[in-house]
Scaffold this active site. Structure first.
Site, PDB file in Angstrom:
ATOM      1  N   VAL A   1      30.322  49.339  39.924  1.00  0.00           N
ATOM      2  CA  VAL A   1      31.629  49.957  40.156  1.00  0.00           C
ATOM      3  C   VAL A   1      31.588  51.439  39.813  1.00  0.00           C
ATOM      4  O   VAL A   1      32.074  52.279  40.582  1.00  0.00           O
ATOM      5  CB  VAL A   1      32.724  49.223  39.341  1.00  0.00           C
ATOM      6  CG1 VAL A   1      34.039  49.993  39.383  1.00  0.00           C
ATOM      7  CG2 VAL A   1      32.911  47.807  39.884  1.00  0.00           C
TER       8      VAL A   1
ATOM      9  N   LYS B   1      42.903  37.462  34.168  1.00  0.00           N
ATOM     10  CA  LYS B   1      43.828  38.143  35.076  1.00  0.00           C
ATOM     11  C   LYS B   1      45.221  37.509  35.008  1.00  0.00           C
ATOM     12  O   LYS B   1      46.237  38.212  35.068  1.00  0.00           O
ATOM     13  CB  LYS B   1      43.280  38.093  36.498  1.00  0.00           C
ATOM     14  CG  LYS B   1      42.004  38.927  36.668  1.00  0.00           C
ATOM     15  CD  LYS B   1      41.290  38.599  37.963  1.00  0.00           C
ATOM     16  CE  LYS B   1      40.069  39.492  38.175  1.00  0.00           C
ATOM     17  NZ  LYS B   1      39.219  39.010  39.284  1.00  0.00           N
TER      18      LYS B   1
ATOM     19  N   LYS C   1      39.483  43.982  33.492  1.00  0.00           N
ATOM     20  CA  LYS C   1      40.456  42.914  33.232  1.00  0.00           C
ATOM     21  C   LYS C   1      40.304  42.327  31.837  1.00  0.00           C
ATOM     22  O   LYS C   1      41.273  41.963  31.201  1.00  0.00           O
ATOM     23  CB  LYS C   1      40.351  41.822  34.283  1.00  0.00           C
ATOM     24  CG  LYS C   1      39.128  40.931  34.143  1.00  0.00           C
ATOM     25  CD  LYS C   1      38.449  40.661  35.452  1.00  0.00           C
ATOM     26  CE  LYS C   1      37.265  41.588  35.597  1.00  0.00           C
ATOM     27  NZ  LYS C   1      36.509  41.482  36.809  1.00  0.00           N
TER      28      LYS C   1
ATOM     29  N   GLU D   1      45.348  49.248  37.858  1.00  0.00           N
ATOM     30  CA  GLU D   1      45.639  48.549  39.111  1.00  0.00           C
ATOM     31  C   GLU D   1      44.448  47.704  39.571  1.00  0.00           C
ATOM     32  O   GLU D   1      44.629  46.626  40.128  1.00  0.00           O
ATOM     33  CB  GLU D   1      45.993  49.576  40.189  1.00  0.00           C
ATOM     34  CG  GLU D   1      46.518  48.992  41.478  1.00  0.00           C
ATOM     35  CD  GLU D   1      47.837  48.266  41.295  1.00  0.00           C
ATOM     36  OE1 GLU D   1      48.847  48.906  40.990  1.00  0.00           O
ATOM     37  OE2 GLU D   1      47.857  47.030  41.430  1.00  0.00           O
TER      38      GLU D   1
ATOM     39  N   ASP E   1      37.484  34.164  34.265  1.00  0.00           N
ATOM     40  CA  ASP E   1      37.865  35.460  34.835  1.00  0.00           C
ATOM     41  C   ASP E   1      39.301  35.420  35.357  1.00  0.00           C
ATOM     42  O   ASP E   1      40.097  36.315  35.075  1.00  0.00           O
ATOM     43  CB  ASP E   1      36.884  35.804  35.968  1.00  0.00           C
ATOM     44  CG  ASP E   1      37.308  37.036  36.755  1.00  0.00           C
ATOM     45  OD1 ASP E   1      36.979  38.153  36.334  1.00  0.00           O
ATOM     46  OD2 ASP E   1      37.983  36.880  37.797  1.00  0.00           O
TER      47      ASP E   1
ATOM     48  N   GLY F   1      34.756  43.663  44.886  1.00  0.00           N
ATOM     49  CA  GLY F   1      33.751  44.464  45.575  1.00  0.00           C
ATOM     50  C   GLY F   1      33.777  45.875  45.023  1.00  0.00           C
ATOM     51  O   GLY F   1      34.847  46.446  44.798  1.00  0.00           O
TER      52      GLY F   1
ATOM     53  N   GLY G   1      28.108  41.669  45.752  1.00  0.00           N
ATOM     54  CA  GLY G   1      28.758  42.414  44.673  1.00  0.00           C
ATOM     55  C   GLY G   1      30.120  41.874  44.275  1.00  0.00           C
ATOM     56  O   GLY G   1      30.873  42.527  43.560  1.00  0.00           O
TER      57      GLY G   1
ATOM     58  N   GLU H   1      30.727  38.588  39.148  1.00  0.00           N
ATOM     59  CA  GLU H   1      30.429  39.290  37.904  1.00  0.00           C
ATOM     60  C   GLU H   1      28.937  39.128  37.596  1.00  0.00           C
ATOM     61  O   GLU H   1      28.295  38.189  38.080  1.00  0.00           O
ATOM     62  CB  GLU H   1      31.234  38.686  36.751  1.00  0.00           C
ATOM     63  CG  GLU H   1      32.724  38.814  36.911  1.00  0.00           C
ATOM     64  CD  GLU H   1      33.191  40.251  36.770  1.00  0.00           C
ATOM     65  OE1 GLU H   1      32.920  40.873  35.738  1.00  0.00           O
ATOM     66  OE2 GLU H   1      33.816  40.755  37.720  1.00  0.00           O
TER      67      GLU H   1
END
Lengths: 434, 434
Positions: free
Chosen positions: B36, B224, B124, B148, B220, B320, B206, B209
């Protein structure tokens, strides 16, 4: 005496005026006390809508109306007047416009913005006709113009994409923008009575405009579509240039045929753009069952955005005085608590050149005494059917993608050859076998 | 030497520091140069992502990494270091955090915020564990914390609802929050190979994780979900308290059975709240064909919000590196162009008391040699089937709403009485006949 409310974090003067404290009352000047205006005035007084936690209390200080003598809740505003000068003499922090229509809304909103007063509006006609000019006035005077309720009133997304340049990069939109039309078509699909009855229901529930012809003709959706074209396509186009078809063209039998194929007929507003050319259409269209808008029924609205980084979809309540009032009040909260005293700088916006109807697949209805080789007849005009089925006195077909000119030529030919009724609406389907 | 970029409309000092001009470079300190982080650094340099129109140019000034010697594009940042003091000595306008994980992200983000530097993060885990505390630090220092990209990375909605108190009033959410899980289940539904193969594909693209167990276990999505519970329910809950079921519990045959009934099995994260009690669950669930999430396939994410003024739905790309990088950069644009140098005041947030699995209908899989009166056997445990069908060696059933305890007791009984396999996942369906 005009002031602008700022938040508690950083109390700084903006444009030379002083600001009230953190738990200040936000004094609102309200333009209009119709369905939406009075719902807004009631909501602003509702303790359950309190914004104390975010640092302010909304209070309608004055309302400008056409007929001050008209009976209404006397508690809606301390001052209810038809005198513009008296209205503008009131010190207000913010103006909420709920008049509808272009005039006199344009004059009044311009005047407020030019005095540096932030304006929040639900007025799609105003924004469609003058959004670009009003944004320029707002920016020039360092103040905010917000219109989240102007399009898909109950779904916050316009302001979001205005603030997010990368997310807003899109090549087109497909949307249900008129709750009344969707309500009527959904009622027809459910076999629930007549077009007129469904329209009357929509009006009783406050979904339809005072003059429903704007809803039914597609003109209301066209206005909203031009707002979306400006936001996502950076193109200015007059609503009158968007090609319209009225929802009255379809009936309950068509809806049943669409449902039998797993889809639905929805009132769609579509646009795609390339440079300054737009392909756009507002009217009933067949939507396949796996499409994100296929199950968006009743008064709900929805939009599918063909964004550069993947398709996005936003669905929710489209209309109604309470929903619109809440969205207006949330816009007020944004302006007040975020010191968003200006309108975001717009990317360069150009004028649209061509506006034409997009190519698409088509959902055809062929009535009367048809020859058995109807598929061949259509094929001889270059129209290939992926599905064709008799239902009662009619034949329904789904075609491969074709230009509007070609489909209309083929339908003309069917009518001429057989004397039969022949009509079609665009179809949004995955074309596996074309 | 730390400065905060402001817009051109009103150039005012904030918190006593001076601000660059309107077309200023926004100097970004980047934490992490993984998938990222490096996608972000590349995008920030991409002329096509230019924000010149909105008044600033992003420029990564320094990157803090674990292994500075690791080969990577040397043009990603002028300074690439593993020395925190060297990183924080660089004058930056904004910090972008792309490390992932709670530590050391928490320490570094806290430090930036405490110096008044706005932070944008995609993390997150960090926000789920410390979002409330970090927001308090940001507010105390008059700066912004934006995240965001932490949930449904390609769908901007968190910031929108944070700014809009009335729209954010909701009683629950139903969402697909993990792209990897949805990708795997979609691949199984399409008959496209094995669980392991689909997982490998997701990792190669991608979406997954680094450690896919977080995706597959539901952990995960649970992180969230707690972010959503804080935003919409105003309740703080630890991710570890959310009940999880792993997607590995379902197989291709189950997916086919769901499809035969017009639905799909999706990796759902659900929560509903009342006062401080939460009903929540993360795991595979049957979704009926007309549900807004039924056709949200592949790596897409989606959320249905049970809002006070009507149901809303938001769908789009969930993960992604490119999508996440674009969302981070849009957050940067928001902070810079809107002078949003503070985090919005949060409504009062309370700690959740109970967290329990919600009642629901259930989609059951019963294997092996079953008695012909299986419906009666289930009925004797208070489980009523609305649909029951043999498919090959298994029987599938949809039930009326039942508590988790009751359904598990019934499944235990089936196993005990017949020696057969018996399992179930929640089902989100309209219950016409229960």
């Amino acid at each position: 005496v005009t002031t602008t409310v700022l938040d508690r974090a950083v109390r700084v003067p903006v444009a030379g005026v002083e600001h009230p404290g953190p738990s200040a009352i936000c004094r609102i000047g309200l333009l209009g006390l119709g369905n939406v205006g009075s719902a807004f005035a009631r909501l602003a007084r509702d303790p359950s809508a309190s914004f104390a936690a975010v640092g302010f209390t909304p209070a309608v200080a004055a309302a400008l109306v056409r007929s001050p003598a008209k009976p209404r809740g006397s508690d809606l505003a301390p001052l209810i007047t038809d005198d513009r000068e008296a209205f503008f003499a009131e010190p207000v922090d913010l103006v909420v416009e709920a008049l509808g229509g272009v005039d006199p809304a344009f004059t009044l909103v311009s005047r407020a913005l030019a005095r540096g007063i932030p304006v929040v509006t639900a007025n799609k006609s105003l924004i469609a006709a003058h959004g670009d000019e009003l944004s320029r006035i707002a920016r020039r005077h360092g103040t905010a113009l917000r219109y989240e309720a102007a399009c898909m009133a109950g779904v916050p997304f316009l302001g979001t994409f205005e603030r997010r340049p990368l997310a807003a990069r899109a090549s087109g939109v497909t949307a249900i923008l008129n709750g009344t039309s969707n309500y009527i078509l959904s009622a027809l699909a459910a076999g629930g009575g007549s077009f007129a009855g469904a329209l009357a229901d929509a009006q009783r529930l406050g979904y339809a405009e005072p003059d429903p012809s704007m809803d039914i003709s597609g003109a209301d959706a066209a206005e909203k579509l031009t707002i979306l074209i400006r936001l996502f396509g950076r193109l200015v186009v007059e609503p009158a240039r968007i090609p319209l078809d009225a929802i009255a063209e379809v009936d309950g039998e068509d809806m049943s045929a669409a449902a039998a194929w797993g889809g639905a007929i929805r009132p769609l507003a579509r646009a795609a753009w390339r440079d300054t050319a737009i392909r756009a259409h507002v009217g009933p269209a067949f939507v396949g069952g796996t499409h994100a808008l296929a199950h968006v029924a009743g008064v709900s609205n929805g939009i599918v955005i063909d964004a550069e980084r993947g398709t996005q979809c936003y669905i929710g309540p489209g209309a109604g005085p309470e929903v619109t009032a809440a969205t207006l009040l949330d816009d007020v909260a944004e302006v007040v608590t975020e010191r968003r005293v200006r309108t975001p700088a717009c990317p360069v916006v150009e004028a649209a050149t061509a506006v034409t109807v997009p190519d698409s697949a088509w959902f055809l209805r062929l009535g009367g005494a048809l020859p058995s080789d109807i598929a061949d007849l259509l094929g001889s005009y270059g129209i290939w059917c992926t599905r064709l089925e008799r239902r009662g006195a009619r034949v329904y077909a789904l075609t491969c993608s074709a230009t509007p000119a070609r489909i209309h030529a083929a339908l003309d030919a069917v009518r001429a050859a057989t004397g039969a009724d022949a009509a079609g609406v665009p179809a949004i389907v995955e074309e596996a076998s074309c």
